[in-house]
Design an enzyme around this catalytic site. Structure first.
Site: not given
Length: 348
Positions: A132, A186, A189, A239, A242
């Site tokens: 990163d 997924c 969803c 956060c 999700c």
């Protein structure tokens, strides 16, 4: 390599090729829409992100690595525990990944050790390690090398480990056989789209970083847009919503390393107490942590927003009084960014 990787704390090692041309159109469209916000380096690097051999000349393969980061003592019902934190508005919530040691330091050191193990086996080779930290399409490379598939929230998902893991890469000049990618799971969803507090996931696989709480509290250096402040709640660094709601994260794995264990004082603290941290205390408590890179001013900005949201939520008298007093003590802060967000908070 898998055995060496596991010995170093990695969960999985994969190999990707360097032809990412099919990802270029999506990257350029994302940049053209301005979804990168004030992360100007994204636009400056442009297509170099999708061209590993341009970033590191001579690269012909990319070794990818995945490392789980849930703290070792994480309870089985950790997703419910984390959702409960969001219901206590007078406490600050730090994203799970940032509660321990800075992952950049942990992964980079262990990727270097993996490179050394490979060199002991095959001889010296050209390489460069990334975590990163450069124009690298990490999630794309991870997906192409079988680490998982791209979820609708844009993060990589694994059937065995959810999404609670870090990614790292070693660009090498060795021609290695590529790992097989995995299929997406997924289905229909869209829990991650529905729960995002700022609706930053504007469509499946499409994130507008300008609305993302992680971007606003970490990457963004200026004022947080006033219309988004109430939506941030008590999230003061990052956060996880999700990921918390994602069904696959019931399979999220605990880290084997003590590095990601939760530091005392970084989570569950009252916002009033966090507002009173001096710069020296901030630097001391975040030493070796990813949080330190935002600096004390942005930290106070974030905590002030959360404090304003807590006041709007109608805390008990004692908590409300403590919050107002702590905010008052920051009204004359020398930095205008802090003063503006403190004034906003008091107006709530």
């Amino acid at each position: 390599m898998q055995v060496w990787g596991r010995e170093l704390g990695f969960s999985q090692i994969g190999v990707a090729g360097v032809d990412l041309s099919s990802a270029e159109a999506g990257l350029m469209q994302w940049l053209a829409q301005g979804f990168h916000g004030s992360m100007d380096y994204m636009a400056a690097h442009g297509l170099r992100r999708a061209r590993p051999a341009e970033l590191v000349p001579g690269t012909v393969s990319v070794i990818t690595a995945r490392m789980d980061y849930l703290p070792r003592q994480t309870p089985a019902d950790w997703q419910a525990v984390e959702f409960d934190r969001l219901k206590r508005p007078a406490e600050g919530v730090v994203s799970v990944y940032a509660r321990g040691r800075d992952y950049h330091k942990v992964l980079r050191a262990r990727l270097q050790k993996l490179q050394s193990r490979i060199a002991d086996e095959v001889g010296p080779f050209g390489h460069r390690v990334f975590t990163d930290s450069a124009p690298v399409l990490e999630a794309e490379l991870a997906a192409r090398s079988g680490q998982g598939w791209r979820g609708k929230h844009t993060l990589v998902l694994s059937r065995e480990a959810g999404s609670m893991f870090f990614l790292g890469e070693i660009y090498v000049d060795l021609a290695l056989p590529a790992s097989a990618p995995v299929t997406a799971h997924c289905g229909s969803c869209q829990a991650c789209l529905d729960i995002c507090p700022t609706q930053a996931i504007v469509a499946p696989h499409r994130l507008d970083a300008r609305r993302c709480v992680s971007y606003l509290t970490i990457e963004h250096a200026g004022p947080i847009p006033s219309e988004l402040r109430p939506l941030i709640g008590n999230r003061i660094y990052g956060c996880d919503d999700c990921q918390l709601v994602c069904p696959w994260n019931k399979f999220a794995q605990r880290s084997a390393l003590p590095d990601f264990d939760e530091r005392e004082g970084l989570n569950g603290q009252s916002l009033a107490r966090l507002l009173d941290w001096t710069e020296d205390e901030f630097l001391r408590r975040t030493e070796g942590s990813a949080i330190r890179r935002i600096g004390h001013v942005r930290w106070l900005r974030n905590v002030a927003v959360a404090a304003g949201n807590a006041l709007a939520a109608g805390p008990d008298a004692a908590a409300g009084a403590a919050l107002r007093a702590a905010l008052q003590r920051r009204l004359e802060h020398p930095d205008p960014l802090v003063r503006e967000h403190v004034a906003w908070a008091l107006s709530r």
